[in-house]
Enzyme design. Structure first.
Site, PDB file in Angstrom:
ATOM      1  N   GLU A 138      -1.903   7.738  22.020  1.00 54.56           N
ATOM      2  CA  GLU A 138      -1.671   6.626  21.101  1.00 54.56           C
ATOM      3  C   GLU A 138      -2.991   5.885  20.811  1.00 54.56           C
ATOM      4  OE1 GLU A 138       0.519   5.839  19.144  1.00 54.56           O
ATOM      5  OE2 GLU A 138       0.404   3.704  18.760  1.00 54.56           O
TER       6      GLU A 138
ATOM      7  N   ASN B 245      10.455   6.317  -6.154  1.00 53.10           N
ATOM      8  CA  ASN B 245       9.954   6.581  -4.809  1.00 53.10           C
ATOM      9  C   ASN B 245      10.549   7.906  -4.359  1.00 53.10           C
ATOM     10  OD1 ASN B 245       9.194   6.446  -2.081  1.00 53.10           O
ATOM     11  ND2 ASN B 245      10.999   5.248  -1.542  1.00 53.10           N
ATOM     12  N   GLY B 246       9.714   8.840  -3.914  1.00 51.96           N
ATOM     13  CA  GLY B 246      10.236  10.126  -3.453  1.00 51.96           C
ATOM     14  C   GLY B 246       9.572  11.278  -4.179  1.00 51.96           C
TER      15      GLY B 246
ATOM     16  N   ARG C 189       3.877   0.162   1.759  1.00 56.09           N
ATOM     17  CA  ARG C 189       4.468   1.469   1.496  1.00 56.09           C
ATOM     18  C   ARG C 189       3.547   2.395   0.710  1.00 56.09           C
ATOM     19  NH1 ARG C 189       9.954   1.427   2.486  1.00 56.09           N
ATOM     20  NH2 ARG C 189      10.213   3.270   1.200  1.00 56.09           N
TER      21      ARG C 189
ATOM     22  N   LYS D 167       3.129   3.362   5.144  1.00 56.42           N
ATOM     23  CA  LYS D 167       3.895   2.995   6.339  1.00 56.42           C
ATOM     24  C   LYS D 167       4.995   4.007   6.656  1.00 56.42           C
ATOM     25  CE  LYS D 167       5.075   0.097   9.606  1.00 56.42           C
ATOM     26  NZ  LYS D 167       4.192   0.142  10.784  1.00 56.42           N
TER      27      LYS D 167
ATOM     28  N   GLU E 207      -6.635   6.390  12.747  1.00 59.13           N
ATOM     29  CA  GLU E 207      -6.032   5.905  11.498  1.00 59.13           C
ATOM     30  C   GLU E 207      -6.653   4.604  11.013  1.00 59.13           C
ATOM     31  OE1 GLU E 207      -1.832   4.151  13.368  1.00 59.13           O
ATOM     32  OE2 GLU E 207      -1.843   4.963  11.347  1.00 59.13           O
TER      33      GLU E 207
ATOM     34  N   CYS F 153       6.604   5.086  -1.599  1.00 58.16           N
ATOM     35  CA  CYS F 153       6.211   4.080  -2.590  1.00 58.16           C
ATOM     36  C   CYS F 153       7.129   2.875  -2.415  1.00 58.16           C
ATOM     37  CB  CYS F 153       6.370   4.622  -3.998  1.00 58.16           C
ATOM     38  SG  CYS F 153       5.459   6.145  -4.267  1.00 58.16           S
TER      39      CYS F 153
ATOM     40  N   TRP G  22       2.200   5.504  -3.402  1.00 59.51           N
ATOM     41  CA  TRP G  22       1.484   6.420  -2.500  1.00 59.51           C
ATOM     42  C   TRP G  22       1.558   7.776  -3.196  1.00 59.51           C
ATOM     43  CZ3 TRP G  22       2.386  10.848   0.531  1.00 59.51           C
ATOM     44  CH2 TRP G  22       1.418  11.101   1.519  1.00 59.51           C
TER      45      TRP G  22
ATOM     46  N   LYS H 264      -4.512   5.490  17.062  1.00 57.83           N
ATOM     47  CA  LYS H 264      -4.825   4.181  16.465  1.00 57.83           C
ATOM     48  C   LYS H 264      -6.261   4.163  15.943  1.00 57.83           C
ATOM     49  CE  LYS H 264      -1.639   2.704  15.974  1.00 57.83           C
ATOM     50  NZ  LYS H 264      -0.333   3.070  16.427  1.00 57.83           N
TER      51      LYS H 264
ATOM     52  N   HIS I 107     -10.602  22.065  31.561  1.00 59.27           N
ATOM     53  CA  HIS I 107     -10.259  23.356  30.943  1.00 59.27           C
ATOM     54  C   HIS I 107     -10.854  23.500  29.549  1.00 59.27           C
ATOM     55  CE1 HIS I 107      -7.657  24.238  34.300  1.00 59.27           C
ATOM     56  NE2 HIS I 107      -7.114  23.041  34.162  1.00 59.27           N
TER      57      HIS I 107
HETATM   58  O1  M6R Z   1       8.793   5.174  10.693  1.00 60.06           O
HETATM   59  P1  M6R Z   1       8.481   6.173  11.767  1.00 60.06           P
HETATM   60  O2  M6R Z   1       8.496   5.566  13.132  1.00 60.06           O
HETATM   61  O3  M6R Z   1       9.375   7.380  11.706  1.00 60.06           O
HETATM   62  O4  M6R Z   1       7.018   6.663  11.470  1.00 60.06           O
HETATM   63  C1  M6R Z   1       6.431   7.690  12.221  1.00 60.06           C
HETATM   64  C2  M6R Z   1       4.941   7.769  11.988  1.00 60.06           C
HETATM   65  O5  M6R Z   1       4.685   8.041  10.631  1.00 60.06           O
HETATM   66  C3  M6R Z   1       4.242   6.483  12.377  1.00 60.06           C
HETATM   67  O6  M6R Z   1       4.467   6.157  13.712  1.00 60.06           O
HETATM   68  C4  M6R Z   1       2.723   6.605  12.151  1.00 60.06           C
HETATM   69  O7  M6R Z   1       2.203   7.569  13.018  1.00 60.06           O
HETATM   70  C5  M6R Z   1       2.040   5.253  12.361  1.00 60.06           C
HETATM   71  N1  M6R Z   1       1.272   4.898  11.192  1.00 60.06           N
HETATM   72  C6  M6R Z   1       1.096   5.231  13.500  1.00 60.06           C
HETATM   73  O8  M6R Z   1       0.501   3.980  13.661  1.00 60.06           O
END
Ligand code: M6R
Length: 619
Positions: free
Chosen positions: A488, A103-104, A27, A614, A495, A2, A77, A492, A511
């Protein structure tokens, strides 16, 4: 997870807190809320489920009712309790004179809640946070430190387990805010006759660049003219003052329609700045490198731990570090690492990669590794965050703030930093001569140019992506460093576009996954270089033939002048020729563009994909 912000000073708090929330919305965007102390013993609250714009709309012309010179705000969040108005923060305790944002996760909240309920407290939400508001109100009303908000907050924090950043306001002390942290970030912004507290500096960067980062189990009391830091546990406070080295422009969209788009275009600079100052003419030097050459020389195994995109950057690191150093490298999802009893010792180097420096899974992996006496090197984008604080050494990626939830420029910066780690290890161990290290570094220094050149040819890729927007799924294939690029690309797309996507090592296709291929299915293939990886290149050509024969629509990402590939590509994306190990720095770009453009065509918010935040500060 958050975002939280607090302000006290001579200006109206509402617009400043809302502005801070706007910058922290990355966040979490399940709800937003604000509480303002009106200075006359009143505490006014407004909160709304959904994105911050909903709260703005709800406030509308009624914002005058929230006049006051101190306030706190929250963008959520959701963890405990659905994303509803009633679960939105701030939460109040007692007779509504105290408000708290959080937050937490308070891990022992159920027991605390049961105690409160059996003593007659009526809960108004399903959150863990509300428990804190009631405990604080009760302590302030008739506890041993009644009437002393900081002392009450300290006493409450000592009862809490888990991760929390808390900010509290009490109507009786209208220009005072009290904030505390454990395992979650908290920074103070020191202005002229005004103070801020926030989850991160972007919340107040438009007003001050002077900041204080709080250490573990610390509490800060801010008034317009002071910030007093103490510890609520036994330890001495170990806060750190710093000056933010980027300005408000970096936290704005700068003419782009989304942060993600802007961040994609910042990639050449992100790579360049990450490299800056790391070569002194005779070798690679790492900053805040509290691991000496002697320690690097004794390393006998490397573990890379990370999550999501950072994990993919770690997979790239494996290829480079093993190649340059001949050390075995294992790349682990941080969320799995400490649960499977990995073999670690004093000579194990654990590289923990995290953009935010606050990802709970990675942080716990770091703690586990240190308990096993391994040495930990953090690769991190956020100055002074928890992961670097708890590591033996840190190498900062200098990508600047990344607001888009999908990691883009920080991926390229992480990959770059990982190469530096590999070169530093190779240099210390003597597996590469100084000349060879200098040569690799020089090649790396030319990569910002290649990244910039790649960005200039993305126009047609956008057109292609719009055509793919109605596909049911997209597959991604790669070999060698192209494999993490495939993973990756798929992440992308999942998400951002909420589309089924999978990344595979191309050799693995036969396989099992080849059964997924059907007529018209788009498959994005990253080709190895025909010059420097001829064997892999020809194997990849065979893989393309295999999927084409089964009806796949092949979208081939290949280096320029690779004439062999055109006949097998239904669509060809040409990239600048770069050294084989560095290919992810250019090949990741079309993946980002494809995902962003498909998401946009489908009408999704690419900066704030659904269900995500994030930084993930829960395990
Ligand atoms: O802040 P971090 O690099 O530790 O975050 C890790 C993942 O949560 C982050 O890379 C997430 O997978 C991204 N949203 C991907 O785009």
């Amino acid at each position: 997870m958050c975002g939280i912000v607090g302000y006290t000073g001579s200006r109206q708090a509402l617009p400043l807190v809302l502005e801070g929330l706007r910058r922290l919305e990355y966040r979490g965007y399940d709800s937003a809320g604000i509480a303002v102390l009106d200075g006359a013993g009143g505490l006014k609250i407004a909160k709304k489920a959904g994105v911050l714009a909903n709260l703005d709309g709800h406030l509308g012309s009624g914002s005058l009712a929230l006049a006051g010179r101190a306030g706190i705000g929250h963008t959520r969040w959701a963890t405990h309790g659905g994303p509803t108005d009633r679960n939105a923060h701030p939460h109040t305790g007692g007779s509504g004179k105290v408000a708290v944002v959080h937050n937490g996760i308070i891990e022992n909240f159920a027991a605390l809640r049961a105690d409160l309920e059996s003593a007659g407290t009526r809960m108004r939400s399903d959150t863990d946070t509300e428990v804190v508001a009631h405990l604080l109100a009760a302590a302030y009303r008739d506890g041993p430190t009644a009437g002393d908000l900081p002392a009450c907050m300290a006493a409450v924090c000592r009862k809490l387990e888990g991760a929390f950043t808390l900010v509290a306001a009490h109507a009786d002390v209208p220009s005072v805010l009290v904030a505390a942290r454990r395992n979650s970030p908290l920074v103070v912004g020191v202005g002229e006759g005004e103070m801020f507290v926030a989850s991160d500096v972007s919340a107040f960067i438009a007003h001050t660049r002077d900041a204080i980062e709080l250490g573990q189990d610390q509490l800060v009391v801010i008034t317009p003219d002071s910030a007093e830091i103490t510890s609520f546990a036994a330890a001495e406070p170990d806060f750190k003052r710093f000056r933010v080295d980027w300005d408000v422009a970096a936290a704005e969209k700068g003419g782009f329609s989304t942060f993600m788009e802007k961040e994609i275009f910042e990639q050449p600079v992100a790579v360049e700045r990450t490299l800056l100052g790391h070569f002194d003419g005779s070798g690679v030097v790492l900053d805040e490198q509290r691991l000496g050459v002697r320690e690097l020389r004794t390393v006998d195994k490397v573990y890379v731990v990370a999550c999501g995109t950072a994990y993919h950057s770690g997979l790239v690191a494996k290829y480079a570090i093993e190649h340059w150093t001949r050390l075995p490298v294992e790349v682990e999802l941080a969320s799995e690492f400490r649960y499977r009893d990995p073999v670690l010792g004093r000579d194990t180097l654990v590289v923990a990669i995290s953009q935010s420096g606050e990802t709970a899974d990675t942080l716990e992996a770091v703690r586990y590794a240190r308990r096993q006496r391994a040495r930990v090197l953090a690769v991190c984008n956020t100055n002074g965050s928890q992961i670097p604080r708890e590591s033996d050494a840190v190498l900062y990626t200098r990508a600047g703030p990344e607001v888009g939830v999908a990691a883009t420029k920080t991926f390229l910066a992480q990959v770059t930093a990982n190469y530096l780690v590999g070169l530093a290890l190779a240099q210390a161990r003597g597996t590469k001569s100084r000349g060879e290290v200098a040569w690799e570094y020089a090649a790396l220094s030319r990569m910002p140019e290649a990244v910039a050149a790649t960005l200039t040819v993305m126009g047609p890729v956008r057109d292609l992506a719009r055509e793919l927007a109605h596909s049911p799924a997209v597959l991604f294939l790669g070999r060698h460093v192209g494999y993490p690029v495939a993973l990756e690309g798929a992440l992308k797309l999942k998400e951002l576009a909420y589309m089924h996507a999978e990344g595979f090592a191309a050799g693995e296709l036969k396989h099992g996954p080849i059964a997924l291929i059907e007529n018209g299915l788009p498959v994005v293939v990253t080709m190895p270089s025909p010059k420097s990886r001829p064997i892999l290149h020809s194997k990849m050509l065979s893989n393309i033939r295999e999927i084409q024969a089964r009806g796949a629509r092949t979208i081939v990402v290949a280096e320029e002048f690779d004439d062999t590939v055109a006949p097998f590509a239904d669509y060809l994306i040409e990239l600048p020729r770069v050294p084989a190990l560095f290919q992810p720095l250019v090949a990741a770009i079309p993946m980002q563009i494809i995902a962003a453009e498909i998401a946009r065509s489908r009408g999704y918010d690419i900066d704030k994909p659904r269900n995500l935040a994030k930084s993930v500060t829960v395990e």
